[in-house]
Design a protein around this motif. Structure first.
Motif, PDB file in Angstrom:
ATOM      1  N   MET A   1     191.577  63.714  68.943  1.00 44.87           N
ATOM      2  CA  MET A   1     192.255  64.552  69.953  1.00 44.87           C
ATOM      3  C   MET A   1     192.346  65.979  69.429  1.00 44.87           C
ATOM      4  SD  MET A   1     195.961  63.833  71.726  1.00 44.87           S
ATOM      5  CE  MET A   1     195.441  62.230  72.312  1.00 44.87           C
ATOM      6  N   SER A   2     191.991  66.954  70.207  1.00 42.90           N
ATOM      7  CA  SER A   2     191.950  68.340  69.775  1.00 42.90           C
ATOM      8  C   SER A   2     193.350  68.906  69.601  1.00 42.90           C
ATOM      9  CB  SER A   2     191.163  69.175  70.786  1.00 42.90           C
ATOM     10  OG  SER A   2     191.776  69.116  72.055  1.00 42.90           O
ATOM     11  N   ALA A   3     193.431  70.072  68.931  1.00 44.24           N
ATOM     12  CA  ALA A   3     194.717  70.715  68.707  1.00 44.24           C
ATOM     13  C   ALA A   3     195.325  71.176  70.023  1.00 44.24           C
ATOM     14  CB  ALA A   3     194.525  71.912  67.776  1.00 44.24           C
ATOM     15  N   ARG A   4     196.647  71.332  70.000  1.00 45.67           N
ATOM     16  CA  ARG A   4     197.323  71.802  71.211  1.00 45.67           C
ATOM     17  C   ARG A   4     196.814  73.189  71.608  1.00 45.67           C
ATOM     18  NH1 ARG A   4     202.060  69.307  72.828  1.00 45.67           N
ATOM     19  NH2 ARG A   4     202.883  67.809  71.336  1.00 45.67           N
ATOM     20  N   PRO A   5     196.562  73.394  72.906  1.00 48.87           N
ATOM     21  CA  PRO A   5     196.141  74.721  73.350  1.00 48.87           C
ATOM     22  C   PRO A   5     197.287  75.717  73.268  1.00 48.87           C
ATOM     23  CG  PRO A   5     196.506  73.284  75.233  1.00 48.87           C
ATOM     24  CD  PRO A   5     196.638  72.421  73.999  1.00 48.87           C
ATOM     25  N   THR A   6     196.952  76.989  73.140  1.00 44.43           N
ATOM     26  CA  THR A   6     197.967  78.039  73.147  1.00 44.43           C
ATOM     27  C   THR A   6     198.555  78.157  74.550  1.00 44.43           C
ATOM     28  OG1 THR A   6     196.758  79.246  71.444  1.00 44.43           O
ATOM     29  CG2 THR A   6     198.383  80.481  72.718  1.00 44.43           C
ATOM     30  N   PRO A   7     199.889  78.175  74.687  1.00 43.56           N
ATOM     31  CA  PRO A   7     200.476  78.294  76.034  1.00 43.56           C
ATOM     32  C   PRO A   7     199.980  79.543  76.735  1.00 43.56           C
ATOM     33  CG  PRO A   7     202.151  77.713  74.417  1.00 43.56           C
ATOM     34  CD  PRO A   7     200.910  78.031  73.651  1.00 43.56           C
ATOM     35  N   PRO A   8     199.637  79.450  78.009  1.00 42.01           N
ATOM     36  CA  PRO A   8     199.115  80.629  78.729  1.00 42.01           C
ATOM     37  C   PRO A   8     200.205  81.656  78.995  1.00 42.01           C
ATOM     38  CG  PRO A   8     199.453  78.801  80.246  1.00 42.01           C
ATOM     39  CD  PRO A   8     199.712  78.257  78.865  1.00 42.01           C
ATOM     40  N   GLU A   9     199.810  82.896  79.053  1.00 35.36           N
ATOM     41  CA  GLU A   9     200.707  83.974  79.474  1.00 35.36           C
ATOM     42  C   GLU A   9     200.648  84.025  80.998  1.00 35.36           C
ATOM     43  OE1 GLU A   9     200.930  88.852  79.244  1.00 35.36           O
ATOM     44  OE2 GLU A   9     199.869  87.748  77.661  1.00 35.36           O
ATOM     45  N   LEU A  10     201.775  83.807  81.649  1.00 35.18           N
ATOM     46  CA  LEU A  10     201.782  83.583  83.085  1.00 35.18           C
ATOM     47  C   LEU A  10     202.351  84.762  83.868  1.00 35.18           C
ATOM     48  CD1 LEU A  10     203.137  79.919  83.059  1.00 35.18           C
ATOM     49  CD2 LEU A  10     200.758  80.646  83.278  1.00 35.18           C
ATOM     50  N   THR A  11     201.699  85.054  84.979  1.00 40.04           N
ATOM     51  CA  THR A  11     202.207  86.020  85.953  1.00 40.04           C
ATOM     52  C   THR A  11     202.357  85.296  87.286  1.00 40.04           C
ATOM     53  OG1 THR A  11     201.103  87.877  84.868  1.00 40.04           O
ATOM     54  CG2 THR A  11     201.760  88.180  87.172  1.00 40.04           C
ATOM     55  N   VAL A  12     203.541  85.342  87.871  1.00 43.66           N
ATOM     56  CA  VAL A  12     203.802  84.620  89.119  1.00 43.66           C
ATOM     57  C   VAL A  12     203.080  85.285  90.290  1.00 43.66           C
ATOM     58  CG1 VAL A  12     205.572  83.964  90.790  1.00 43.66           C
ATOM     59  CG2 VAL A  12     206.003  83.682  88.347  1.00 43.66           C
ATOM     60  N   VAL A  13     202.399  84.446  91.069  1.00 45.21           N
ATOM     61  CA  VAL A  13     201.729  84.901  92.284  1.00 45.21           C
ATOM     62  C   VAL A  13     202.558  84.569  93.510  1.00 45.21           C
ATOM     63  CG1 VAL A  13     199.672  84.636  93.737  1.00 45.21           C
ATOM     64  CG2 VAL A  13     199.445  84.678  91.243  1.00 45.21           C
ATOM     65  N   GLN A  14     203.090  83.339  93.553  1.00 49.03           N
ATOM     66  CA  GLN A  14     203.891  82.923  94.698  1.00 49.03           C
ATOM     67  C   GLN A  14     204.725  81.712  94.323  1.00 49.03           C
ATOM     68  OE1 GLN A  14     200.042  81.171  96.702  1.00 49.03           O
ATOM     69  NE2 GLN A  14     201.793  80.413  97.861  1.00 49.03           N
ATOM     70  N   ARG A  15     205.799  81.533  95.045  1.00 50.56           N
ATOM     71  CA  ARG A  15     206.577  80.307  94.916  1.00 50.56           C
ATOM     72  C   ARG A  15     206.015  79.280  95.890  1.00 50.56           C
ATOM     73  NH1 ARG A  15     213.036  79.251  94.128  1.00 50.56           N
ATOM     74  NH2 ARG A  15     212.895  76.966  94.133  1.00 50.56           N
TER      75      ARG A  15
END
Length: 260
Positions: A1-15
């Motif tokens: 199983m591969s290493a954990r991915p880096t959490p993405p930097e998120l920008t909200v588009v819509q709720r």
């Protein structure tokens, strides 16, 4: 199983207003879309600890990956404008009016159930006509049904199976899973009493081995679930393997509500 991915930097588009908890569509710096669910936006529940739904969704992805079935879109721990939570790769469904096939779970007239479907519930339509809720019996949906047994999914609605623009089925919304007590509620009962295929059993064997104290899956889940929940997960997998078949509905109410 591969290493954990880096959490993405998120920008909200819509709720996304249809969710019972706070759900947002976001994009990362590469322009990829994610579903973001902050733990602070979860409604309190009687049977699941506060703030635990996002880690359970990540745990479901980890188990799906360990099974080798690729049922759950990539799901990671993430922090966005609403605080810590989870982010899941957005599944692009066909455009409005464009269908690549029937929905995995649907309502059909009692007299006109397609041959490649199995009925799981009988009732009345809006006009009083007799209808059934039926689901497709493809290998991928069969694995989704087995996956729900493994994670003890308390909320497999018909709408929690998405079909992408290539016709692939994906399983989403696994926050209500991994309870230590039996909680299975699903619309996917069409395989009850049938033997487990050998190819599915192989995935279960792999997960059971990986749930040992030295297994990579066990190490990942310790950051997401309580110790007793991981023990219950291993016990369920072992029981499914030993029984060798899909169980039938147990006592109580084995269907989610609403169904879709």
């Amino acid at each position: 199983m591969s290493a954990r991915p880096t959490p993405p930097e998120l920008t909200v588009v819509q709720r996304i207003p249809s969710g019972s908890n706070a759900v947002f569509r976001c994009v990362d710096p590469e322009g990829d879309s994610w579903v973001y669910k902050p733990s602070a936006g979860e409604r309190p529940l009687v049977d699941f600890p506060a703030g635990s739904l996002a880690p359970r969704e990540v745990a479901a992805f980890e188990v799906s990956a360990a099974l080798g079935w690729d049922l759950v879109p990539e799901t990671v721990e993430a922090s966005g404008p609403g605080g810590p939570g989870m982010a899941q790769r957005w599944i692009e469904e066909p455009s409005t009016g464009v269908r690549v096939g029937p929905d995995p779970v649907d309502v059909h007239p009692l007299s006109d159930v397609p041959d490649d479907r199995v009925a799981v519930l009988r009732g009345e339509g809006a006009g009083g006509e007799e209808v059934v809720v039926a689901h497709a019996v493809t290998p991928r949906i069969r694995r989704a049904a087995l996956f729900d047994l493994v994670i003890n999914n308390a909320d497999r609605k018909g709408g929690h199976l998405l079909v992408d623009s290539d016709g692939e089925v994906w399983a989403i919304d696994h926050g209500l899973a991994f309870h230590t007590e039996p909680k299975l509620r699903t619309v996917l009962w069409g395989w009850a009493g049938t033997p487990l295929p050998d190819e599915d059993r192989a995935g279960l064997d792999s997960v059971l081995s990986d749930l040992s104290g030295s297994g990579a899956l066990h190490r990942r889940l310790t950051a997401l679930l309580a110790h007793e929940e991981i023990e219950a997960l291993a016990a369920r997998v072992e029981s499914i393997i030993d029984d060798g078949e899909f169980p039938g509905p147990g006592p109580g109410y084995p269907l989610p509500w609403p169904l879709f």
